[in-house]
Design an enzyme around this catalytic site. Structure first.
Site, PDB file in Angstrom:
ATOM      1  N   HIS A   1       7.074  15.763   0.120  1.00 21.16           N
ATOM      2  CA  HIS A   1       7.690  15.197   1.155  1.00 21.16           C
ATOM      3  C   HIS A   1       8.756  15.970   1.582  1.00 21.16           C
ATOM      4  CE1 HIS A   1       4.963  12.009  -0.536  1.00 21.16           C
ATOM      5  NE2 HIS A   1       5.158  11.684   1.022  1.00 21.16           N
TER       6      HIS A   1
ATOM      7  N   LYS B   1      13.224  11.536   2.418  1.00 21.06           N
ATOM      8  CA  LYS B   1      12.312  10.678   1.591  1.00 21.06           C
ATOM      9  C   LYS B   1      13.177   9.955   0.457  1.00 21.06           C
ATOM     10  CE  LYS B   1       8.109   9.245  -0.675  1.00 21.06           C
ATOM     11  NZ  LYS B   1       8.089   8.056   0.074  1.00 21.06           N
TER      12      LYS B   1
ATOM     13  N   ALA C   1       0.795  -1.332  -0.083  1.00 21.07           N
ATOM     14  CA  ALA C   1      -0.095  -0.082   0.220  1.00 21.07           C
ATOM     15  C   ALA C   1       1.078   1.290   0.054  1.00 21.07           C
ATOM     16  CB  ALA C   1      -0.873   0.028   1.103  1.00 21.07           C
ATOM     17  N   PRO C   2       0.931   2.125  -1.000  1.00 20.26           N
ATOM     18  CA  PRO C   2       1.671   3.202  -1.123  1.00 20.26           C
ATOM     19  C   PRO C   2       1.255   4.081  -0.058  1.00 20.26           C
ATOM     20  CG  PRO C   2       1.204   2.649  -3.467  1.00 20.26           C
ATOM     21  CD  PRO C   2       0.387   1.673  -2.528  1.00 20.26           C
TER      22      PRO C   2
END
Length: 252
Positions: free
Chosen positions: A141, A145, A111-112
């Site tokens: 972000h 990240k 699940a992203p």
């Protein structure tokens, strides 16, 4: 994210924490991660140690893209259902891991994004693209990240591509005077990744039409916002066989 998962599990009477992995934490009780009383579960250094020392039904992973594939494969080998919040899988890896899950009759999930609001943003964007096919995605972000574009923006782009015909946008004679200025290319439209300190997680899907524009935006402010989705995934994955890609399939 790991701390939030531990806290969520400990606060749900239907769930039981049987193991935890924290390579750099040392031999500490997992309850300390979530400012909870001791649980008797001492953090392990590796996935293998955790899965071999405890009988688990589900593994929740929020680590790093370079480790996600191996972690998923290891969980399946131990007969444990993987729930992966880590992004960076290739389509070929997803297909292979799905086959492994089916062989073992295990459910699994990549699940992203687990945020209910983010999933709705994706669904609304796919619907809007049927009527406003000129679209670009801007995702934001923090500078910590590792992958760009984000898994959420890629999943959004895939859902849009399923709903609209490929359409190459922009001036056919446009020229980038600085390489990458137009963003990453996907199915005729562009994805732009912003990485800045102080930013948590946001995404805009911007549509343009004659004399109008539409923006669909989702903002995350706290990691706790992902936990209701993780909780649903832990419980629902017990009823599936095969590796599901996208939390939206568990919301129907």
């Amino acid at each position: 994210m790991g701390r939030e998962v531990v806290k969520m599990v400990l606060e749900d009477e239907a769930l039981e924490l049987v193991s935890a992995v924290a390579p750099s934490a040392g031999a500490v009780d997992a309850g300390s991660f979530a400012n909870k009383p001791n649980t008797g579960v001492i953090a392990c250094k590796t996935i293998e140690e955790a899965l071999s020392s405890a009988k688990a039904d589900v593994m929740v992973d929020f680590t790093a893209p370079h480790a996600a594939y191996e972690h998923t494969k290891t969980a399946i080998e131990y007969g444990v259902r993987p729930i992966m919040g880590t992004t960076g899988f290739t389509p070929e890896q997803i297909e292979e891991l799905n086959g492994r899950c089916i062989e073992k009759q295990l459910g699994g999930l990549i699940a992203p994004n687990f945020s209910i609001g983010a999933i709705l943003m994706m669904k609304f964007a796919a619907q809007a693209s049927k009527y406003l096919p000129h679209v670009e995605i801007i995702e934001y972000h923090g500078d910590h990240k590792l992958d760009a574009p984000s898994g959420t923006s890629i999943k959004t782009a895939e859902l849009i591509a399923e709903a609209r015909q490929e359409l190459r946008q922009g001036n056919p004679n446009e020229k980038e005077t600085i390489e990458g200025a137009r963003g990453g290319y996907y199915n005729g439209f562009r994805i732009h990744s912003v990485r800045l300190p102080g930013v948590f997680a946001q995404q805009e899907v911007v549509f343009g039409g004659y004399g109008q524009s539409l923006k669909i935006r989702h903002d995350s402010y706290d990691r706790a916002g992902y936990m209701p989705g993780v909780n649903v995934a832990i419980k629902k994955v017990m009823d599936y066989s095969g590796l599901i890609y996208g939390f939206e399939h568990l919301m129907d």
